[in-house]
Design an enzyme around this catalytic site. Structure first.
Site, PDB file in Angstrom:
ATOM      1  N   TRP A  56       0.831  -1.211   0.000  1.00  0.00           N
ATOM      2  CA  TRP A  56       0.000   0.000   0.000  1.00  0.00           C
ATOM      3  C   TRP A  56       0.858   1.250   0.000  1.00  0.00           C
ATOM      4  CZ3 TRP A  56      -4.401  -0.947  -1.895  1.00  0.00           C
ATOM      5  CH2 TRP A  56      -5.113  -2.110  -1.576  1.00  0.00           C
TER       6      TRP A  56
ATOM      7  N   ASP B  30      -1.560   6.611   6.398  1.00  0.00           N
ATOM      8  CA  ASP B  30      -2.639   5.751   5.915  1.00  0.00           C
ATOM      9  C   ASP B  30      -2.943   4.782   7.061  1.00  0.00           C
ATOM     10  OD1 ASP B  30      -4.272   3.848   4.782  1.00  0.00           O
ATOM     11  OD2 ASP B  30      -2.920   3.339   3.124  1.00  0.00           O
TER      12      ASP B  30
ATOM     13  N   LYS C 174     -12.425  -1.684   6.857  1.00  0.00           N
ATOM     14  CA  LYS C 174     -11.726  -2.611   7.745  1.00  0.00           C
ATOM     15  C   LYS C 174     -12.184  -2.446   9.188  1.00  0.00           C
ATOM     16  CE  LYS C 174      -8.625  -3.000   4.143  1.00  0.00           C
ATOM     17  NZ  LYS C 174      -7.853  -2.185   3.230  1.00  0.00           N
TER      18      LYS C 174
HETATM   19  C1  LIG Z   1      -7.301  -1.721   2.118  1.00  0.00           C
HETATM   20  C2  LIG Z   1      -6.221  -0.716   2.151  1.00  0.00           C
HETATM   21  C3  LIG Z   1      -6.120   0.299   1.194  1.00  0.00           C
HETATM   22  C4  LIG Z   1      -7.036   0.390   0.002  1.00  0.00           C
HETATM   23  O1  LIG Z   1      -8.260   0.873   0.358  1.00  0.00           O
HETATM   24  P1  LIG Z   1      -9.407   1.157  -0.742  1.00  0.00           P
HETATM   25  O2  LIG Z   1     -10.437   1.806   0.113  1.00  0.00           O
HETATM   26  O3  LIG Z   1      -9.801  -0.157  -1.307  1.00  0.00           O
HETATM   27  O4  LIG Z   1      -8.836   2.075  -1.768  1.00  0.00           O
HETATM   28  C5  LIG Z   1      -5.117   1.240   1.341  1.00  0.00           C
HETATM   29  N1  LIG Z   1      -4.253   1.181   2.375  1.00  0.00           N
HETATM   30  C6  LIG Z   1      -4.307   0.205   3.309  1.00  0.00           C
HETATM   31  C7  LIG Z   1      -3.316   0.190   4.417  1.00  0.00           C
HETATM   32  C8  LIG Z   1      -5.288  -0.772   3.220  1.00  0.00           C
HETATM   33  O5  LIG Z   1      -5.345  -1.737   4.148  1.00  0.00           O
END
Ligand SMILES: *Cc1c(COP(=O)(O)O)cnc(C)c1O
Length: 360
Positions: free
Chosen positions: A102, A172, A196
Site C-alpha cells: 500500500w 494511511d 476494515k
Molecule cells: C485496504 C487498504 C487500502 C485500500 O483501500 P481502498 O479503500 O480499497 O482504496 C489502502 N491502504 C491500506 C493500508 C489498506 O489496508
C-alpha cells in the site's frame, strides 16, 4: 442462525449488534417511513446522522478542534493521488517510508505529481519489519512524510510513530484506525477507507490539520480539492449516506464497548492468543512479521510447505473459517482480526490451529 468466523481482510466483519440495529431501522428510520438510503442528504434526519458520526469520531479519537474531519469517496486509493495533488507543491519533495504494497502504491501516485524520495524501506526482507527511523533524515524541502501505520498484507504495524520537526506527517491508517489509542497531534493528516475497522466500504475518513490545509495547492479540480469538502462539511455533492450511517452505528458500538482503550485491550488479547499459538507450535506455524513489528490487526503466517497450507485452508473452510488465505503477493495464511471480530472467533481459530498441527 450461524454467523461465519469471518477473518476477511476487507471488507470485513461488522459487529452483530450494528447489523441488527441497521436491520431494525431499515424500513422506517426514526419515524420517517423511509430507510436512510431513501432520505435526502439535505434532510434534517440525515444531517443528524452525519453530524453524529463526525462528533463521535472526534470524541473517540480525541481529535483537536484545529483538525477537519471529512467523509470522502474513492477509497484510500484516491487519497494516494489527492495527497500529492494537494500538498506536493512546486519546489518540494514528498518523503515516503515503504513498509508494504500500500505504501508503494501511494508512492507510485505521488511520482506522477512531483519529486519524491524514499526515506526507508524493508522491501529487501519482504516487508517483514518496520524500519528504524532517523527523524533528522528527510528531504530539505519536504512537503510531508507518508507512512502506512498497519500493513494489511504483511501483518506489520508501527509500534511508535516518528516525530519530525517542521515536516508534516501523513498516515494511511486504513487497517488500524480506532484499534488502539493514538495521539492525533503527532499527525497532520490521517486517512482510512472504512471497510476494515469503521464500517462498510464506500466512505473514506480523512482527518486533516488546518495548518496543512493552508499550505495546499490551489486550482485543483473541485472534487479533488480538500478545501471543497472542508467548506461544505463533506456535503458538496451527495455523500455515501448509507455507508456514513453504518459508520455512525459502528462508532456508537465502539462507545458502548468502552471506547478505544477497551477495544485496544480486547485487540491485544486476540492478537496475543494467535501469536502465542504460532510461537508455541515448535516452528510449525511461522509469523511473517518480526517481533517488535507484529500487527494486532492482521496476523500473517506460514505453514511448513505449500501442501500443508492448502490442506489447512481447505479444512479451515469446511469448519466455517472465512478469509484465511494470505494475500496473493506473499501466500501463506492471514487472519484479519479487526475490532468487530469477536474473541470467540479467534479462540475457535487458535484451537483449530492446534488440532491441525497435532494431526499433521
Ligand atoms: C485496504 C487498504 C487500502 C485500500 O483501500 P481502498 O479503500 O480499497 O482504496 C489502502 N491502504 C491500506 C493500508 C489498506 O489496508
Amino acid at each position: 442462525m450461524q454467523r461465519a468466523y469471518n477473518f476477511n481482510a476487507g471488507p470485513s466483519a461488522l459487529p452483530l449488534e450494528v447489523l441488527n440495529r441497521a436491520q431494525a431501522e431499515l424500513l422506517n428510520f426514526k419515524g420517517t417511513g423511509m430507510s436512510v438510503m431513501e432520505l435526502s442528504h439535505r434532510s434534517k434526519e440525515y444531517d443528524q446522522v452525519h453530524q453524529q458520526a463526525i462528533s463521535d469520531l472526534r470524541s473517540l479519537l480525541r481529535i483537536p478542534d484545529d483538525y477537519h474531519v471529512l467523509f470522502l469517496q474513492g477509497g484510500a486509493s484516491l487519497q494516494f493521488s489527492m495527497i500529492p495533488m494537494n500538498f506536493l507543491t512546486p519546489g518540494k519533495t514528498a518523503d515516503y517510508i515503504l513498509t508494504g504494497s500500500w505504501s508503494q502504491k501511494a508512492l507510485d501516485e505521488a511520482n506522477k505529481h512531483g519529486e519524491t524520495h524514499v526515506l526507508a524501506t524493508s522491501k529487501e526482507e519482504k516487508y517483514s519489519y518496520i524500519p528504524e527511523i532517523d527523524v533528522t533524515n528527510h528531504s530539505i524541502n519536504s512537503a510531508y512524510v507518508h507512512i502506512t501505520s498497519n500493513n494489511t498484507i504483511y501483518g506489520t504495524q508501527w509500534e511508535t510513530y516518528p516525530t519530525y520537526e517542521n515536516v508534516p506527517l501523513i498516515a494511511d491508517m486504513s487497517s488500524d484506525i480506532l484499534s488502539r489509542e493514538i495521539n492525533i497531534n503527532q499527525f497532520d493528516m490521517i486517512y482510512a477507507g472504512a471497510q476494515k475497522n469503521l464500517g462498510p466500504s464506500g466512505v473514506t475518513v480523512a482527518i486533516i490539520k488546518d495548518s496543512l490545509l493552508k499550505q495546499g495547492n490551489s486550482n485543483l479540480p473541485t472534487m479533488l480539492d480538500y478545501n471543497t469538502h472542508v467548506k461544505s462539511n463533506s456535503l458538496y455533492n451527495t455523500p455515501p449516506t448509507f455507508s456514513i450511517y453504518m459508520l455512525s452505528l459502528v462508532l456508537d458500538w465502539v462507545k458502548q464497548q468502552g471506547g478505544v482503550p477497551a477495544i485496544e485491550a480486547k485487540n491485544n488479547e486476540k492478537a496475543a492468543l494467535l501469536y502465542n499459538t504460532i510461537d508455541d507450535s515448535d516452528g510449525f506455524y511461522k509469523a511473517h512479521a518480526k517481533t517488535g513489528s507484529r500487527s494486532i490487526m492482521n496476523v500473517s503466517y506460514t505453514l511448513p510447505n505449500e501442501e500443508l497450507t492448502k490442506k489447512f485452508l481447505t479444512q479451515a473452510k469446511e469448519k466455517g473459517f472465512i478469509g484465511l488465505n494470505g494475500h496473493r503477493s506473499i501466500g501463506g495464511c492471514r487472519a484479519s482480526i479487526y475490532n468487530a471480530v469477536p474473541y470467540e472467533s479467534v479462540e475457535a481459530l487458535a484451537s483449530f490451529m492446534e488440532v491441525f498441527k497435532s494431526e499433521n
